[in-house]
Design a protein around this motif. Structure first.
Motif, PDB file in Angstrom:
ATOM      1  N   ILE A  40     -16.125  68.003  32.652  1.00 34.94           N
ATOM      2  CA  ILE A  40     -15.799  67.488  31.211  1.00 34.94           C
ATOM      3  C   ILE A  40     -15.370  68.690  30.179  1.00 34.94           C
ATOM      4  CG2 ILE A  40     -15.972  66.082  29.232  1.00 34.94           C
ATOM      5  CD1 ILE A  40     -17.581  64.174  30.996  1.00 34.94           C
ATOM      6  N   THR A  41     -14.482  69.022  29.594  1.00 32.47           N
ATOM      7  CA  THR A  41     -14.298  70.132  28.660  1.00 32.47           C
ATOM      8  C   THR A  41     -13.826  69.633  27.521  1.00 32.47           C
ATOM      9  OG1 THR A  41     -13.454  71.589  30.445  1.00 32.47           O
ATOM     10  CG2 THR A  41     -13.001  72.155  28.174  1.00 32.47           C
ATOM     11  N   ALA A  42     -14.744  69.682  26.539  1.00 36.66           N
ATOM     12  CA  ALA A  42     -14.602  69.532  24.904  1.00 36.66           C
ATOM     13  C   ALA A  42     -13.820  70.550  24.238  1.00 36.66           C
ATOM     14  CB  ALA A  42     -15.808  69.164  24.455  1.00 36.66           C
ATOM     15  N   ILE A  43     -12.600  69.990  23.577  1.00 33.87           N
ATOM     16  CA  ILE A  43     -12.234  70.954  22.446  1.00 33.87           C
ATOM     17  C   ILE A  43     -12.366  70.570  20.821  1.00 33.87           C
ATOM     18  CG2 ILE A  43     -10.034  72.091  21.738  1.00 33.87           C
ATOM     19  CD1 ILE A  43      -8.712  70.967  24.249  1.00 33.87           C
ATOM     20  N   MET A  92       0.519  63.395  36.618  1.00 36.54           N
ATOM     21  CA  MET A  92      -0.806  64.322  36.966  1.00 36.54           C
ATOM     22  C   MET A  92      -1.692  64.450  35.911  1.00 36.54           C
ATOM     23  SD  MET A  92       1.346  67.212  39.054  1.00 36.54           S
ATOM     24  CE  MET A  92      -0.071  68.204  39.386  1.00 36.54           C
ATOM     25  N   ALA A  93      -1.147  64.383  34.514  1.00 37.29           N
ATOM     26  CA  ALA A  93      -2.022  64.615  33.346  1.00 37.29           C
ATOM     27  C   ALA A  93      -1.877  63.231  32.547  1.00 37.29           C
ATOM     28  CB  ALA A  93      -1.624  65.940  32.681  1.00 37.29           C
ATOM     29  N   LEU A 177      -7.352  63.830  32.892  1.00 33.98           N
ATOM     30  CA  LEU A 177      -7.327  62.864  31.876  1.00 33.98           C
ATOM     31  C   LEU A 177      -7.498  63.537  30.634  1.00 33.98           C
ATOM     32  CD1 LEU A 177      -7.097  59.756  31.439  1.00 33.98           C
ATOM     33  CD2 LEU A 177      -9.525  59.622  31.446  1.00 33.98           C
ATOM     34  N   LEU A 178      -6.714  63.442  29.548  1.00 36.44           N
ATOM     35  CA  LEU A 178      -6.504  64.037  28.399  1.00 36.44           C
ATOM     36  C   LEU A 178      -6.814  63.064  27.384  1.00 36.44           C
ATOM     37  CD1 LEU A 178      -3.145  65.887  28.628  1.00 36.44           C
ATOM     38  CD2 LEU A 178      -5.118  66.854  29.040  1.00 36.44           C
ATOM     39  N   MET A 179      -7.877  63.376  26.599  1.00 36.59           N
ATOM     40  CA  MET A 179      -8.225  62.530  25.834  1.00 36.59           C
ATOM     41  C   MET A 179      -8.423  62.818  24.205  1.00 36.59           C
ATOM     42  SD  MET A 179     -11.406  60.535  28.115  1.00 36.59           S
ATOM     43  CE  MET A 179     -10.900  59.048  27.524  1.00 36.59           C
ATOM     44  N   THR A 206     -10.580  65.340  36.473  1.00 33.19           N
ATOM     45  CA  THR A 206     -10.974  66.354  35.470  1.00 33.19           C
ATOM     46  C   THR A 206     -10.865  65.791  34.139  1.00 33.19           C
ATOM     47  OG1 THR A 206     -10.540  68.155  36.789  1.00 33.19           O
ATOM     48  CG2 THR A 206     -10.684  68.623  34.481  1.00 33.19           C
ATOM     49  N   ILE A 207     -11.497  65.911  33.133  1.00 31.65           N
ATOM     50  CA  ILE A 207     -11.399  65.451  31.589  1.00 31.65           C
ATOM     51  C   ILE A 207     -11.552  66.442  30.676  1.00 31.65           C
ATOM     52  CG2 ILE A 207     -12.643  63.766  29.983  1.00 31.65           C
ATOM     53  CD1 ILE A 207     -13.704  62.284  32.346  1.00 31.65           C
ATOM     54  N   VAL A 208     -10.357  66.346  29.959  1.00 32.78           N
ATOM     55  CA  VAL A 208     -10.168  67.244  28.602  1.00 32.78           C
ATOM     56  C   VAL A 208     -10.255  66.443  27.450  1.00 32.78           C
ATOM     57  CG1 VAL A 208      -9.237  69.413  27.498  1.00 32.78           C
ATOM     58  CG2 VAL A 208      -9.127  69.200  29.965  1.00 32.78           C
ATOM     59  N   ILE A 209     -11.309  66.639  26.562  1.00 36.16           N
ATOM     60  CA  ILE A 209     -11.665  65.772  25.536  1.00 36.16           C
ATOM     61  C   ILE A 209     -11.309  66.567  24.239  1.00 36.16           C
ATOM     62  CG2 ILE A 209     -13.836  65.626  25.801  1.00 36.16           C
ATOM     63  CD1 ILE A 209     -13.979  63.094  24.658  1.00 36.16           C
TER      64      ILE A 209
END
Length: 259
Positions: A40-43, A92-93, A177-179, A206-209
């Motif tokens: 999980i990557t947080a922005i 894909m995303a 998964l883009l959140m 993979t999660i980018v939140i």
């Protein structure tokens, strides 16, 4: 900028990404980052810093708006997303938005399989039934709705609606998964359930939140990106960033002194 030194399996690679809304306004300026698979990557960053703009570039949402320009390279599993069919990129995303948005005229069942219909993916009824059950189980929603699959998704609570939207995204088996602020409209109990869910889901994808909630980033993310005025100021292991940030601006943001 501080990069993570870990040897990571990169699923998403961004190089010199610049996004502008007009010729005079650069919303994202020269961002480069490697996003680790099954993490999980947080922005993070203050309002207007380019977080959501960057996130939406990954599944080419900006092409829905004619005046937005995206430059640089975005590679998903080594493939240049700008040279792919946009529908393939969006498979894909997958994207989950700030406010739960189940399709209002569709049942819970129809919401889960909506992506298949939009992408013209044919499946038999038994396959679809199995997919719906598996996706709803993945988001811990099956036991709550299995007897109400023909009711509209909008009949669910806010937290349930958001889990339904995540199930809808999972149905296409995305790599990423883009959140975008997925819990900001939810109460603390529903937020906690979503966070627990994301920690489970990272085993699959993979999660980018994008999040304004620094506590949330600290709780669930493996890596964090701090953006300010369209630039990526710092990108590192979350624990390291929160305990020993490399840039003074990151430290000031995390300590609540601006943003």
């Amino acid at each position: 900028m501080s990069e993570t030194n870990d040897k990571i399996d990169t699923v998403l690679r961004m190089r010199n990404v610049c996004i502008s809304y007009t010729r005079d306004k650069m919303a994202v300026n020269d961002v480069s980052a490697d996003i680790a698979r099954n993490r999980i990557t947080a922005i993070m960053g203050p309002s207007g810093c380019g977080k959501s703009t960057l996130l939406r570039a990954v599944n080419r949402m900006h092409e829905l708006y004619p005046d937005i320009t995206v430059k640089g390279d975005i590679l998903l599993n080594g493939k240049d997303i700008m040279k792919m069919n946009p529908m393939e990129v969006r498979r894909m995303a997958g994207m989950v938005f700030q406010r739960p948005n189940p399709f209002p005229t569709m049942s819970i069942y129809e919401n889960v399989v909506a992506g298949l219909k939009f992408n013209d993916i044919k499946q038999g009824r038994s396959e679809r039934d199995e997919l719906v059950e598996n996706c709803l189980r993945s988001v811990s929603l099956w036991d709550e709705v299995k007897d109400s699959l023909n009711k509209r998704g909008t009949f669910l609570s806010g937290g349930q609606q958001q889990r339904l939207c995540i199930a809808r995204a999972l149905a296409l088996k995305p790599d990423v998964l883009l959140m975008d602020e997925p819990t900001s409209a939810l109460d603390p109990v529903a937020t906690n359930r979503i966070e627990e869910l994301l920690l489970e889901l990272k085993q699959q994808l993979t999660i980018v939140i994008v999040t304004h909630n620094m506590s949330q980033a600290a709780r669930i993310s493996d890596y964090s990106m701090f953006m300010y005025l369209g630039e990526l100021v710092e990108f590192d292991n979350t624990e390291k960033m929160f305990t020993a940030p490399s840039d003074k601006r990151t430290e000031e943001y995390l300590n609540g002194r601006f943003g």
